[in-house]
Every structure is written in structure tokens, then in C-alpha cells.
Design a protein around this motif. Structure first.
Motif, PDB file in Angstrom:
ATOM      1  N   LEU A  69      -2.421  -3.910 -17.159  1.00  0.00           N
ATOM      2  CA  LEU A  69      -3.123  -5.371 -16.398  1.00  0.00           C
ATOM      3  C   LEU A  69      -2.092  -6.185 -16.226  1.00  0.00           C
ATOM      4  CD1 LEU A  69      -5.854  -6.841 -16.448  1.00  0.00           C
ATOM      5  CD2 LEU A  69      -5.485  -7.467 -18.837  1.00  0.00           C
ATOM      6  N   GLN A  70      -0.846  -6.320 -17.054  1.00  0.00           N
ATOM      7  CA  GLN A  70       0.008  -7.389 -17.026  1.00  0.00           C
ATOM      8  C   GLN A  70       0.950  -7.075 -15.519  1.00  0.00           C
ATOM      9  OE1 GLN A  70       2.180  -7.115 -20.699  1.00  0.00           O
ATOM     10  NE2 GLN A  70       0.661  -8.491 -21.652  1.00  0.00           N
ATOM     11  N   ASP A  71       1.167  -5.790 -15.530  1.00  0.00           N
ATOM     12  CA  ASP A  71       2.042  -5.688 -14.348  1.00  0.00           C
ATOM     13  C   ASP A  71       1.235  -5.402 -13.007  1.00  0.00           C
ATOM     14  OD1 ASP A  71       1.002  -2.942 -14.020  1.00  0.00           O
ATOM     15  OD2 ASP A  71       2.686  -2.127 -15.079  1.00  0.00           O
ATOM     16  N   GLY A  72      -0.061  -5.561 -13.045  1.00  0.00           N
ATOM     17  CA  GLY A  72      -0.912  -5.522 -11.984  1.00  0.00           C
ATOM     18  C   GLY A  72      -1.148  -4.404 -11.311  1.00  0.00           C
ATOM     19  N   SER A  73      -0.752  -3.254 -11.842  1.00  0.00           N
ATOM     20  CA  SER A  73      -1.165  -1.697 -11.292  1.00  0.00           C
ATOM     21  C   SER A  73      -2.348  -1.240 -11.715  1.00  0.00           C
ATOM     22  CB  SER A  73       0.006  -0.771 -11.751  1.00  0.00           C
ATOM     23  OG  SER A  73      -0.145  -0.643 -12.939  1.00  0.00           O
ATOM     24  N   LEU A  74      -3.067  -2.010 -12.569  1.00  0.00           N
ATOM     25  CA  LEU A  74      -4.492  -1.449 -12.995  1.00  0.00           C
ATOM     26  C   LEU A  74      -5.369  -2.114 -11.709  1.00  0.00           C
ATOM     27  CD1 LEU A  74      -6.417  -2.119 -16.386  1.00  0.00           C
ATOM     28  CD2 LEU A  74      -7.397  -2.820 -13.989  1.00  0.00           C
ATOM     29  N   TRP A  75      -5.171  -3.265 -11.482  1.00  0.00           N
ATOM     30  CA  TRP A  75      -6.245  -3.693 -10.254  1.00  0.00           C
ATOM     31  C   TRP A  75      -5.818  -3.101  -8.909  1.00  0.00           C
ATOM     32  CZ3 TRP A  75      -9.689  -5.796 -12.745  1.00  0.00           C
ATOM     33  CH2 TRP A  75      -9.567  -6.527 -13.805  1.00  0.00           C
TER      34      TRP A  75
END
Length: 269
Positions: A69-75
Motif C-alpha cells: 500500500l505504501q509503495d503504490g504497487s498494490l494499486w
């Protein structure tokens, strides 16, 4: 008369309270099962009752979720799979309904195509994945096609069957008023088949996710299906389970949306 009206009103209120109570009990049990499942899983992992390397644990998956979630890879991966699944869902469902309408419209065509539809429905559509990808090339379009093709035949068969099971008296009444075939299709056949269509939507939610994830297994370098394959390749089963839980969560959300749509249509009906 007033006493009877009051009695009917009281019975209605009791019925509403009963329905509300049943819904609350159902929700309570769903929450209990949910919490119990993850609690037992965590307990078994922490105390070595299951292999932590293979089955991971909810706490490890939650930590990975926060990292992604923090590194943006989830989205990044999630939006790709969601787009492909929603597109496959709508294309497959709408195409199936249109094909069912065409078959209903032409008795001769339906008799000719009926055995072929049965055979196509029996075929494992997932096995067509490599052929589709070779024919269309790797990319979004072939994966969306996988999501659509896995549900289009079953949609056609179920909806066509629903069209044929509509009470013939509806059609006879409309014919007696001089209605055209198009008019009694739109006024009687299609509206009466809405419950069957909604049931098909519910099935297609799961089928679309299966088709897209399999497509991503075969060709993608992004998306949740790719993460599952990559996790297996590097023996990172926490990543695999993280991706599977995301698939399950968003499939459940899509299912709930379809249920809300069903409630709206039933109320309007």
C-alpha cells in the motif's frame, strides 16, 4: 375495520422486525466465521501447527499489504486486474444476453445452434487461453477476452432458457392486442426474465475473475494473476496468499453490488 387495520399494521411491523433480526443474525454469524477463520489460521501458524513457509499467516499478509500500500504497487496491480475483470464481466454478460435474444427470436437458428452451444459449454474454456493469446497477442485485449469467453456461453444458455420459460399467457394477451414480436419481447419476455439474468450476473462475477486470472497466469507481467505466478516462482507464498485474498475480497464486493442491483430491480418491479 379500524381494529383489522391496526392488526394488519402490527403484523407488518412484526414481520419487518423479524426480517431485520434475521439479517442481523446472519451478519453476526458471518463475522464470527470470518474472525474465527483468521484467528485459527494465525494461532496455527504461530504455534507451528501448520508450515509457516507454505501457509504464511494473517499477520504476515497484513504486513505485506501495508508495504504494498505504501509503495503504490498494490494499486498498480489491482487496478489492472479490476479493469480487465470488469470489462470481461460486462462484455461476456451483455454478449450472452444478446445471443440469447437472437436465439429466442429465430427458432430455426436456435435449433441449428443448440447442439453446438451444449458442446461449447462442456469445453474447458480455460484450455483455450493459449490459443486466444497466440491469436490476439499478449496484452489487455486477450486477457479481457479470456474473462468474457468463459461466461458468454453459460449466460446465453441460461438466459435463453429463461426467455422460453416465460408464461405464454403474457404473450397471448399482447398478441390479442396486436403487439409485434419486438413489443412482446420488450414488454413481457425480457422483464419476466430479469431474475434469471441477475442470477447469471452473480455466477459471472466468479467466472470473470477466473478467466482474467488464468489469462494473467499465461501472459501478463502485471496484475494479481502475475503476482500469484511470481510468488510461486520465488517461493514467496505470503505474496501468493496476499494476492488470492485481494481477489476474494474484490470478487465479494462485485457480488454485493450485483445483489444491490437485484434488490433495486425487484423493488421497482
Amino acid at each position: 375495520m379500524n381494529h383489522k387495520q391496526l392488526s394488519d399494521s402490527q403484523l407488518f411491523e412484526q414481520y419487518k422486525k423479524q426480517v431485520t433480526s434475521e439479517r442481523r443474525n446472519t451478519l453476526l454469524w458471518q463475522i464470527i466465521i470470518f474472525i474465527s477463520f483468521f484467528s485459527i489460521w494465525e494461532f496455527a501458524s504461530q504455534f507451528g501447527l501448520i508450515d509457516r513457509l507454505i501457509f504464511s499467516s494473517p499477520s504476515q499478509i497484513w504486513t505485506l499489504f501495508l508495504e504494498k500500500l505504501q509503495d503504490g504497487s498494490l494499486w498498480y496491480h489491482l487496478r489492472i486486474t479490476l479493469f480487465e475483470t470488469i470489462a470481461g464481466f460486462f462484455i461476456g454478460t451483455i454478449a450472452g444476453i444478446i445471443l440469447a435474444a437472437i436465439l429466442w427470436w429465430s427458432d430455426k437458428l436456435s435449433k441449428v445452434l443448440d447442439p453446438y452451444l451444449v458442446v461449447l459449454n462442456a469445453l474447458p474454456k480455460v484450455a483455450l487461453g493459449p490459443i486466444i493469446i497466440v491469436a490476439m497477442g499478449p496484452g489487455y485485449f486477450s486477457i479481457i477476452t479470456m474473462g468474457a469467453i468463459i461466461s458468454v456461453i453459460i449466460t446465453t444458455l441460461v438466459v435463453y432458457s429463461a426467455f422460453n420459460e416465460v408464461d405464454v399467457n403474457y404473450v397471448k394477451v399482447l398478441k390479442s392486442f396486436g403487439a409485434s414480436k419486438w413489443q412482446y419481447f420488450t414488454e413481457a419476455i425480457f422483464p419476466a426474465s430479469l431474475p434469471a439474468m441477475i442470477s447469471t450476473f452473480k455466477v459471472n462475477v466468479g467466472l470473470s475473475w477466473v478467466g482474467v486470472i488464468v489469462g494473467e497466469f499465461l501472459v501478463a507481467s502485471e496484475g494479481l494473476g502475475y503476482l500469484i505466478v511470481y510468488g510461486f516462482q520465488v517461493f514467496d507464498f505470503t505474496l501468493v496468499l496476499y494476492s488470492l485474498l485481494l481477489v476474494a475480497f474484490f470478487a465479494a464486493i462485485m457480488y454485493q453490488i450485483v445483489e444491490k442491483l437485484e434488490n433495486i430491480l425487484i423493488k421497482n418491479k
